[in-house]
Design an enzyme around this catalytic site. Sequence first.
Site, mmCIF file in Angstrom:
data_model
loop_
_atom_site.group_PDB
_atom_site.id
_atom_site.type_symbol
_atom_site.label_atom_id
_atom_site.label_comp_id
_atom_site.label_asym_id
_atom_site.label_seq_id
_atom_site.Cartn_x
_atom_site.Cartn_y
_atom_site.Cartn_z
ATOM 1 C CB THR A 1 0.593 0.974 5.017
ATOM 2 O OG1 THR A 1 1.667 0.972 5.788
ATOM 3 C CG2 THR A 1 0.640 1.991 3.910
ATOM 4 N N GLY B 1 -5.475 -3.990 7.360
ATOM 5 C CA GLY B 1 -6.702 -3.144 7.189
ATOM 6 C C GLY B 1 -7.981 -3.258 7.960
ATOM 7 N NE ARG C 1 -8.886 -7.380 3.112
ATOM 8 C CZ ARG C 1 -8.132 -6.307 3.177
ATOM 9 N NH1 ARG C 1 -7.524 -5.692 2.122
ATOM 10 N NH2 ARG C 1 -7.331 -6.038 4.326
ATOM 11 C CB VAL C 2 -13.265 -3.456 0.262
ATOM 12 C CG1 VAL C 2 -12.823 -2.065 0.470
ATOM 13 C CG2 VAL C 2 -13.772 -3.715 -0.949
ATOM 14 N N GLY C 3 -10.073 -3.483 1.995
ATOM 15 C CA GLY C 3 -9.659 -3.203 3.149
ATOM 16 C C GLY C 3 -9.924 -1.861 3.699
ATOM 17 C CG ASP C 4 -6.809 -0.035 6.069
ATOM 18 O OD1 ASP C 4 -6.436 -0.915 5.039
ATOM 19 O OD2 ASP C 4 -5.926 0.686 6.438
ATOM 20 C CB THR D 1 -0.772 -0.032 1.310
ATOM 21 O OG1 THR D 1 -1.799 -1.236 1.301
ATOM 22 C CG2 THR D 1 -1.748 1.233 1.143
HETATM 23 N N1 ASP Z 1 -3.944 -1.832 4.412
HETATM 24 C C1 ASP Z 1 -4.038 -2.633 3.459
HETATM 25 C C2 ASP Z 1 -5.352 -3.326 3.307
HETATM 26 O O1 ASP Z 1 -5.667 -4.063 4.192
HETATM 27 C C3 ASP Z 1 -2.904 -3.653 3.279
HETATM 28 C C4 ASP Z 1 -1.216 -3.161 3.453
HETATM 29 O O2 ASP Z 1 -1.533 -1.849 3.643
HETATM 30 O O3 ASP Z 1 -0.569 -3.725 3.369
HETATM 31 O O4 ASP Z 1 -5.741 -3.800 2.199
#
Ligand code: ASP
Length: 418
Positions: free
Chosen positions: A300, A303, A277-280, A249
Amino acid sequence: MSVTRRDFVRTSVLGAVATGIGAHGAASGPPNGNGAQGHASANDMYKRPIIITAHNGFNYIDDAYAFLKNGGDTLDAALRVVKGPEDDPKDTSVGLGGLPNEEGVVELDSCCMHGPTRRAGSVGGVRNIKNVSLVAKAVMEQTGHVMLVGEGAERFAVAMGFPRENLLTDHSRKVWLLWKEYHSTTDWWGPALADPHWQPPQEQPEGKPQSELWQERVRRLEKHAANLGIVPELRRDAVYKVLFPPTGTIHCSALNEKGEISGCTTTSGLAYKLPGRVGDSPIIGAGCYTDQDVGSAGATGSGEENIKVAGAHTIIENMRHGMSPKEAGMDALQRIVRNYNHDMKKLQFVDMIYYILRRDGAYAGVSLWTGYEGGHPHQIVVHDGTRRAEDATALFQGFSRDFPPDPKVPAEVQKQFQ
Ligand code: ASP
Protein backbone atom coordinates in the site's frame (compact mmCIF):
# COMPACT_ATOMS: atom_id res chain seq x y z
CA MET A 1 21.51 -7.63 -3.78
CA SER A 2 21.54 -7.15 -0.06
CA VAL A 3 21.06 -3.97 1.89
CA THR A 4 24.56 -3.01 2.87
CA ARG A 5 25.62 -0.87 5.76
CA ARG A 6 27.14 1.54 3.24
CA ASP A 7 23.71 2.04 1.59
CA PHE A 8 22.21 2.96 4.91
CA VAL A 9 25.00 5.26 5.96
CA ARG A 10 24.78 7.03 2.60
CA THR A 11 21.03 7.39 2.94
CA SER A 12 21.27 8.89 6.38
CA VAL A 13 24.03 11.26 5.28
CA LEU A 14 21.66 12.47 2.60
CA GLY A 15 19.06 13.51 5.07
CA ALA A 16 17.26 10.58 6.61
CA VAL A 17 17.17 10.69 10.34
CA ALA A 18 17.67 6.98 10.79
CA THR A 19 17.56 3.75 8.89
CA GLY A 20 14.93 2.24 11.08
CA ILE A 21 16.39 -1.22 10.87
CA GLY A 22 15.93 -2.78 14.24
CA ALA A 23 14.56 0.51 15.52
CA HIS A 24 11.41 -0.99 16.93
CA GLY A 25 13.17 -3.87 18.58
CA ALA A 26 11.51 -6.96 19.85
CA ALA A 27 8.92 -5.14 21.95
CA SER A 28 6.40 -4.96 19.12
CA GLY A 29 7.28 -8.40 17.77
CA PRO A 30 5.10 -11.44 17.98
CA PRO A 31 5.22 -13.66 21.05
CA ASN A 32 7.37 -16.28 19.32
CA GLY A 33 10.07 -13.71 18.70
CA ASN A 34 10.01 -14.24 14.96
CA GLY A 35 8.09 -12.34 12.37
CA ALA A 36 7.90 -8.67 11.66
CA GLN A 37 11.11 -7.58 13.27
CA GLY A 38 12.92 -10.90 13.26
CA HIS A 39 15.49 -12.36 10.92
CA ALA A 40 15.03 -15.87 9.72
CA SER A 41 17.53 -18.57 10.32
CA ALA A 42 17.31 -21.91 8.61
CA ASN A 43 16.33 -23.64 11.85
CA ASP A 44 13.64 -21.21 12.94
CA MET A 45 10.16 -22.64 13.21
CA TYR A 46 7.36 -20.29 12.31
CA LYS A 47 3.71 -20.55 13.21
CA ARG A 48 1.22 -21.65 10.61
CA PRO A 49 -1.47 -20.97 9.59
CA ILE A 50 -0.84 -17.25 9.47
CA ILE A 51 -2.49 -14.23 7.85
CA ILE A 52 -0.95 -10.79 7.46
CA THR A 53 -2.81 -7.70 6.31
CA ALA A 54 -3.01 -3.91 6.48
CA HIS A 55 -4.34 -1.99 9.50
CA ASN A 56 -7.87 -1.86 8.03
CA GLY A 57 -8.07 -5.67 8.03
CA PHE A 58 -7.98 -5.83 11.84
CA ASN A 59 -11.73 -6.36 12.32
CA TYR A 60 -11.99 -9.10 9.70
CA ILE A 61 -8.94 -11.23 10.31
CA ASP A 62 -10.41 -13.35 13.15
CA ASP A 63 -13.10 -14.79 10.93
CA ALA A 64 -10.64 -15.40 8.09
CA TYR A 65 -8.20 -17.10 10.45
CA ALA A 66 -10.91 -19.46 11.76
CA PHE A 67 -11.86 -20.24 8.16
CA LEU A 68 -8.23 -20.99 7.27
CA LYS A 69 -7.71 -23.13 10.35
CA ASN A 70 -10.78 -25.18 9.43
CA GLY A 71 -9.24 -26.05 6.08
CA GLY A 72 -10.46 -23.08 4.02
CA ASP A 73 -8.55 -22.13 0.89
CA THR A 74 -5.76 -19.57 1.37
CA LEU A 75 -7.05 -17.16 -1.30
CA ASP A 76 -10.61 -17.38 0.03
CA ALA A 77 -9.27 -16.59 3.51
CA ALA A 78 -7.41 -13.52 2.22
CA LEU A 79 -10.51 -12.42 0.30
CA ARG A 80 -12.60 -12.68 3.47
CA VAL A 81 -10.33 -10.11 5.07
CA VAL A 82 -10.34 -7.60 2.23
CA LYS A 83 -14.07 -7.93 1.58
CA GLY A 84 -14.65 -6.33 5.01
CA PRO A 85 -13.31 -2.86 4.05
CA GLU A 86 -14.78 -3.23 0.54
CA ASP A 87 -18.24 -3.55 2.10
CA ASP A 88 -17.65 -0.86 4.74
CA PRO A 89 -18.89 2.55 3.54
CA LYS A 90 -16.78 4.20 6.25
CA ASP A 91 -13.50 2.93 4.80
CA THR A 92 -12.79 5.67 2.27
CA SER A 93 -9.85 3.90 0.61
CA VAL A 94 -11.47 0.66 -0.56
CA GLY A 95 -14.72 -0.45 -2.24
CA LEU A 96 -18.01 1.18 -1.26
CA GLY A 97 -17.42 4.71 0.06
CA GLY A 98 -13.95 4.93 -1.49
CA LEU A 99 -12.95 8.53 -2.23
CA PRO A 100 -13.57 9.26 -5.91
CA ASN A 101 -11.40 10.50 -8.74
CA GLU A 102 -11.21 14.23 -9.50
CA GLU A 103 -14.53 14.02 -11.35
CA GLY A 104 -16.32 12.49 -8.39
CA VAL A 105 -16.44 8.92 -9.74
CA VAL A 106 -15.24 5.96 -7.65
CA GLU A 107 -12.89 3.69 -9.61
CA LEU A 108 -11.59 0.50 -8.03
CA ASP A 109 -8.52 -1.70 -8.63
CA SER A 110 -7.74 -5.19 -7.38
CA CYS A 111 -5.71 -8.32 -8.03
CA CYS A 112 -5.20 -11.75 -6.52
CA MET A 113 -2.85 -14.71 -6.84
CA HIS A 114 -3.58 -18.28 -5.87
CA GLY A 115 -0.31 -19.99 -4.94
CA PRO A 116 -1.32 -23.66 -5.07
CA THR A 117 -2.62 -23.44 -8.66
CA ARG A 118 -0.25 -20.64 -9.68
CA ARG A 119 -3.06 -18.52 -11.13
CA ALA A 120 -3.76 -14.79 -11.09
CA GLY A 121 -6.65 -12.41 -11.75
CA SER A 122 -6.91 -8.64 -11.84
CA VAL A 123 -9.25 -5.73 -12.58
CA GLY A 124 -8.48 -2.03 -12.96
CA GLY A 125 -10.52 1.18 -13.07
CA VAL A 126 -13.82 -0.57 -12.31
CA ARG A 127 -16.90 1.57 -11.61
CA ASN A 128 -20.15 0.62 -9.84
CA ILE A 129 -19.03 -2.78 -8.49
CA LYS A 130 -18.11 -2.96 -4.83
CA ASN A 131 -16.28 -6.29 -4.40
CA VAL A 132 -13.60 -5.97 -7.05
CA SER A 133 -11.35 -8.47 -5.25
CA LEU A 134 -13.99 -11.12 -5.94
CA VAL A 135 -14.25 -9.91 -9.53
CA ALA A 136 -10.45 -10.36 -9.84
CA LYS A 137 -10.92 -13.91 -8.58
CA ALA A 138 -13.71 -14.46 -11.12
CA VAL A 139 -11.41 -13.24 -13.92
CA MET A 140 -8.88 -15.81 -12.70
CA GLU A 141 -11.39 -18.64 -12.54
CA GLN A 142 -13.88 -17.88 -15.29
CA THR A 143 -11.79 -16.47 -18.13
CA GLY A 144 -8.64 -17.24 -20.06
CA HIS A 145 -7.36 -13.74 -19.23
CA VAL A 146 -5.52 -12.30 -16.27
CA MET A 147 -6.58 -8.64 -16.35
CA LEU A 148 -9.74 -6.77 -17.34
CA VAL A 149 -10.16 -3.00 -17.08
CA GLY A 150 -12.80 -0.28 -17.12
CA GLU A 151 -16.12 -0.84 -18.84
CA GLY A 152 -15.22 -4.39 -19.96
CA ALA A 153 -14.41 -5.38 -16.39
CA GLU A 154 -17.69 -3.88 -15.16
CA ARG A 155 -19.70 -5.71 -17.82
CA PHE A 156 -17.90 -8.96 -16.99
CA ALA A 157 -18.71 -8.48 -13.30
CA VAL A 158 -22.39 -7.91 -14.05
CA ALA A 159 -22.41 -11.01 -16.25
CA MET A 160 -20.98 -12.94 -13.31
CA GLY A 161 -23.85 -11.75 -11.11
CA PHE A 162 -22.19 -8.90 -9.21
CA PRO A 163 -24.72 -6.14 -8.54
CA ARG A 164 -24.16 -2.65 -9.95
CA GLU A 165 -24.42 -0.03 -7.22
CA ASN A 166 -23.53 3.57 -6.57
CA LEU A 167 -20.20 3.46 -4.73
CA LEU A 168 -20.10 7.17 -3.92
CA THR A 169 -21.53 7.60 -0.44
CA ASP A 170 -23.02 10.92 0.56
CA HIS A 171 -20.08 11.58 2.89
CA SER A 172 -17.44 10.81 0.23
CA ARG A 173 -19.32 13.02 -2.25
CA LYS A 174 -19.31 15.92 0.18
CA VAL A 175 -15.64 15.43 1.05
CA TRP A 176 -14.88 15.49 -2.68
CA LEU A 177 -16.87 18.72 -3.08
CA LEU A 178 -14.99 20.24 -0.18
CA TRP A 179 -11.72 19.20 -1.81
CA LYS A 180 -12.83 20.84 -5.08
CA GLU A 181 -13.68 24.03 -3.31
CA TYR A 182 -10.43 24.06 -1.36
CA HIS A 183 -8.39 23.71 -4.54
CA SER A 184 -10.43 26.03 -6.72
CA THR A 185 -9.43 29.63 -6.57
CA THR A 186 -9.52 29.99 -10.32
CA ASP A 187 -12.54 28.03 -11.49
CA TRP A 188 -16.30 28.05 -11.07
CA TRP A 189 -16.48 25.51 -8.26
CA GLY A 190 -17.58 26.68 -4.83
CA PRO A 191 -19.91 29.46 -3.68
CA ALA A 192 -20.48 32.11 -6.36
CA LEU A 193 -20.14 35.87 -5.83
CA ALA A 194 -23.87 36.09 -5.24
CA ASP A 195 -23.73 33.47 -2.48
CA PRO A 196 -24.16 34.93 1.01
CA HIS A 197 -21.23 32.76 2.15
CA TRP A 198 -18.81 34.04 -0.49
CA GLN A 199 -15.66 35.59 0.84
CA PRO A 200 -12.95 37.46 -1.05
CA PRO A 201 -9.62 35.65 -1.27
CA GLN A 202 -7.59 36.21 1.84
CA GLU A 203 -4.58 38.48 1.54
CA GLN A 204 -1.46 37.06 3.19
CA PRO A 205 -1.14 39.40 6.17
CA GLU A 206 2.49 40.29 6.57
CA GLY A 207 4.24 38.76 9.51
CA LYS A 208 1.29 36.59 10.56
CA PRO A 209 2.61 33.26 11.85
CA GLN A 210 2.02 30.28 9.54
CA SER A 211 0.15 28.39 12.24
CA GLU A 212 -2.37 31.24 12.59
CA LEU A 213 -2.92 31.31 8.83
CA TRP A 214 -3.48 27.57 8.91
CA GLN A 215 -5.92 27.78 11.80
CA GLU A 216 -7.90 30.27 9.72
CA ARG A 217 -7.75 27.95 6.72
CA VAL A 218 -9.03 25.06 8.84
CA ARG A 219 -11.85 27.24 10.23
CA ARG A 220 -12.84 28.28 6.69
CA LEU A 221 -12.86 24.65 5.57
CA GLU A 222 -15.01 23.69 8.54
CA LYS A 223 -17.44 26.43 7.57
CA HIS A 224 -17.53 25.19 3.99
CA ALA A 225 -18.11 21.67 5.31
CA ALA A 226 -21.07 22.95 7.32
CA ASN A 227 -22.46 24.71 4.23
CA LEU A 228 -22.20 21.45 2.31
CA GLY A 229 -24.33 19.78 4.94
CA ILE A 230 -21.59 17.66 6.49
CA VAL A 231 -22.80 16.79 9.96
CA PRO A 232 -20.76 18.28 12.84
CA GLU A 233 -19.29 14.95 13.98
CA LEU A 234 -17.89 14.27 10.48
CA ARG A 235 -16.61 17.78 9.70
CA ARG A 236 -13.19 17.33 11.20
CA ASP A 237 -12.77 14.07 9.29
CA ALA A 238 -13.78 15.80 6.05
CA VAL A 239 -11.30 18.64 6.57
CA TYR A 240 -8.60 16.11 7.41
CA LYS A 241 -9.27 14.25 4.15
CA VAL A 242 -8.96 17.46 2.19
CA LEU A 243 -5.74 18.63 3.87
CA PHE A 244 -4.19 15.16 3.90
CA PRO A 245 -5.72 13.29 0.93
CA PRO A 246 -5.92 9.79 2.35
CA THR A 247 -4.23 6.77 0.96
CA GLY A 248 -5.39 3.39 2.06
CA THR A 249 -5.85 0.14 0.21
CA ILE A 250 -5.75 -3.30 1.78
CA HIS A 251 -3.45 -6.18 1.03
CA CYS A 252 -3.75 -9.63 2.60
CA SER A 253 -1.60 -12.76 2.35
CA ALA A 254 -2.56 -16.09 3.89
CA LEU A 255 -0.58 -19.29 4.50
CA ASN A 256 -2.07 -22.57 5.71
CA GLU A 257 -0.67 -25.54 7.61
CA LYS A 258 0.11 -27.35 4.33
CA GLY A 259 2.31 -24.46 3.22
CA GLU A 260 -0.15 -23.24 0.58
CA ILE A 261 -0.05 -19.48 0.16
CA SER A 262 -2.11 -16.79 -1.62
CA GLY A 263 -2.52 -13.02 -1.66
CA CYS A 264 -4.77 -10.21 -2.82
CA THR A 265 -4.91 -6.41 -2.83
CA THR A 266 -7.88 -4.08 -3.34
CA THR A 267 -8.30 -0.29 -3.37
CA SER A 268 -10.14 2.77 -4.59
CA GLY A 269 -6.67 4.15 -5.33
CA LEU A 270 -5.46 7.65 -4.71
CA ALA A 271 -8.16 10.07 -3.68
CA TYR A 272 -8.97 12.67 -6.38
CA LYS A 273 -6.82 10.91 -8.99
CA LEU A 274 -7.21 11.54 -12.72
CA PRO A 275 -10.03 9.49 -14.24
CA GLY A 276 -8.63 6.28 -15.69
CA ARG A 277 -5.57 6.30 -13.47
CA VAL A 278 -4.67 2.77 -12.40
CA GLY A 279 -2.26 2.33 -9.50
CA ASP A 280 -0.10 -0.54 -8.38
CA SER A 281 -2.83 -2.52 -6.61
CA PRO A 282 -4.11 -4.44 -9.67
CA ILE A 283 -0.65 -4.87 -11.18
CA ILE A 284 0.55 -8.42 -10.64
CA GLY A 285 4.10 -8.05 -9.36
CA ALA A 286 3.61 -4.54 -7.96
CA GLY A 287 0.58 -4.40 -5.60
CA CYS A 288 0.68 -8.15 -5.01
CA TYR A 289 2.77 -11.15 -5.95
CA THR A 290 2.59 -14.73 -4.73
CA ASP A 291 4.89 -17.58 -5.62
CA GLN A 292 4.00 -20.91 -4.07
CA ASP A 293 7.72 -21.79 -3.83
CA VAL A 294 8.71 -18.63 -1.97
CA GLY A 295 5.94 -16.56 -0.40
CA SER A 296 3.55 -13.69 -0.91
CA ALA A 297 3.93 -9.91 -0.73
CA GLY A 298 1.75 -6.87 -1.21
CA ALA A 299 1.86 -3.11 -0.98
CA THR A 300 0.00 0.00 0.00
CA GLY A 301 1.27 3.51 -0.60
CA SER A 302 2.58 5.50 -3.56
CA GLY A 303 1.40 3.29 -6.40
CA GLU A 304 3.38 4.94 -9.17
CA GLU A 305 6.64 4.42 -7.28
CA ASN A 306 5.80 0.81 -6.54
CA ILE A 307 5.04 0.01 -10.16
CA LYS A 308 8.48 1.31 -11.16
CA VAL A 309 10.26 -1.11 -8.82
CA ALA A 310 7.78 -4.00 -9.33
CA GLY A 311 7.76 -4.03 -5.52
CA ALA A 312 5.98 -7.26 -4.65
CA HIS A 313 7.81 -9.27 -7.31
CA THR A 314 11.16 -7.77 -6.32
CA ILE A 315 10.53 -8.83 -2.73
CA ILE A 316 9.64 -12.40 -3.70
CA GLU A 317 12.74 -12.67 -5.89
CA ASN A 318 14.90 -11.27 -3.09
CA MET A 319 13.56 -13.93 -0.72
CA ARG A 320 14.08 -16.60 -3.36
CA HIS A 321 17.74 -15.61 -3.35
CA GLY A 322 18.05 -15.88 0.40
CA MET A 323 17.04 -12.56 1.93
CA SER A 324 14.85 -12.52 5.02
CA PRO A 325 11.40 -10.91 4.58
CA LYS A 326 12.63 -7.70 6.18
CA GLU A 327 15.81 -7.51 4.10
CA ALA A 328 13.80 -8.24 0.95
CA GLY A 329 11.37 -5.41 1.72
CA MET A 330 14.11 -2.96 2.68
CA ASP A 331 15.85 -3.63 -0.62
CA ALA A 332 12.65 -2.83 -2.54
CA LEU A 333 12.37 0.42 -0.57
CA GLN A 334 15.99 1.22 -1.37
CA ARG A 335 15.17 0.86 -5.07
CA ILE A 336 12.54 3.58 -4.69
CA VAL A 337 15.12 5.74 -2.91
CA ARG A 338 17.62 5.08 -5.69
CA ASN A 339 15.03 6.05 -8.34
CA TYR A 340 15.09 9.53 -6.80
CA ASN A 341 18.88 9.58 -6.42
CA HIS A 342 18.36 9.73 -2.64
CA ASP A 343 16.83 13.21 -2.98
CA MET A 344 15.02 13.67 0.34
CA LYS A 345 13.26 16.81 -0.92
CA LYS A 346 11.35 14.50 -3.24
CA LEU A 347 11.26 11.35 -1.15
CA GLN A 348 9.41 13.20 1.61
CA PHE A 349 6.36 13.03 -0.70
CA VAL A 350 6.63 9.27 -1.28
CA ASP A 351 5.57 6.49 1.06
CA MET A 352 5.27 2.75 0.77
CA ILE A 353 4.35 -0.11 3.06
CA TYR A 354 5.17 -3.71 2.18
CA TYR A 355 3.47 -6.73 3.75
CA ILE A 356 5.67 -9.78 3.36
CA LEU A 357 4.96 -13.42 4.19
CA ARG A 358 7.45 -16.17 3.46
CA ARG A 359 6.31 -19.69 2.76
CA ASP A 360 7.63 -20.94 6.12
CA GLY A 361 5.59 -18.37 8.06
CA ALA A 362 8.31 -15.75 8.61
CA TYR A 363 6.93 -12.30 7.91
CA ALA A 364 7.74 -8.60 7.94
CA GLY A 365 6.09 -5.21 7.58
CA VAL A 366 8.39 -2.49 6.27
CA SER A 367 7.73 1.09 5.27
CA LEU A 368 9.60 3.96 3.69
CA TRP A 369 8.56 6.37 6.48
CA THR A 370 7.28 5.87 10.01
CA GLY A 371 3.83 7.09 8.97
CA TYR A 372 1.83 9.55 6.90
CA GLU A 373 1.83 13.22 7.88
CA GLY A 374 -1.01 13.86 10.28
CA GLY A 375 -1.44 10.12 10.92
CA HIS A 376 -0.18 7.28 13.06
CA PRO A 377 2.81 4.97 12.56
CA HIS A 378 2.32 2.40 9.80
CA GLN A 379 1.28 -0.99 11.11
CA ILE A 380 0.64 -4.46 9.83
CA VAL A 381 -1.94 -6.80 11.30
CA VAL A 382 -1.00 -10.40 11.95
CA HIS A 383 -2.93 -13.50 13.02
CA ASP A 384 -1.15 -16.77 13.75
CA GLY A 385 -3.44 -17.81 16.58
CA THR A 386 -3.13 -14.40 18.20
CA ARG A 387 -4.40 -11.29 16.48
CA ARG A 388 -2.21 -8.23 16.83
CA ALA A 389 -1.06 -5.03 15.14
CA GLU A 390 2.67 -4.40 14.86
CA ASP A 391 4.59 -1.32 13.83
CA ALA A 392 6.23 -1.66 10.46
CA THR A 393 10.00 -1.23 10.38
CA ALA A 394 10.65 2.14 8.77
CA LEU A 395 13.59 2.91 6.51
CA PHE A 396 13.34 6.61 7.37
CA GLN A 397 12.19 7.87 10.75
CA GLY A 398 9.63 10.62 10.27
CA PHE A 399 6.34 11.27 8.52
CA SER A 400 5.88 11.47 4.77
CA ARG A 401 4.00 14.38 3.22
CA ASP A 402 1.09 14.25 0.82
CA PHE A 403 1.44 14.83 -2.87
CA PRO A 404 0.63 17.13 -4.64
CA PRO A 405 2.39 19.31 -2.09
CA ASP A 406 0.51 21.96 -0.19
CA PRO A 407 2.40 24.35 2.05
CA LYS A 408 3.39 22.27 5.05
CA VAL A 409 0.72 22.07 7.71
CA PRO A 410 2.43 23.13 10.97
CA ALA A 411 2.74 20.46 13.64
CA GLU A 412 0.47 22.28 16.11
CA VAL A 413 -2.33 22.37 13.49
CA GLN A 414 -1.76 18.72 12.60
CA LYS A 415 -2.13 17.75 16.25
CA GLN A 416 -5.77 18.78 16.36
CA PHE A 417 -6.55 16.01 13.85
CA GLN A 418 -4.88 13.25 15.82
N1 ASP B 1 -1.31 2.02 -3.71
C1 ASP B 1 -2.57 2.65 -3.91
C2 ASP B 1 -2.60 3.26 -5.26
O1 ASP B 1 -1.60 3.81 -5.68
C3 ASP B 1 -2.89 3.71 -2.92
C4 ASP B 1 -2.66 3.39 -1.49
O2 ASP B 1 -2.21 2.32 -1.16
O3 ASP B 1 -2.93 4.21 -0.65
O4 ASP B 1 -3.64 3.28 -5.87
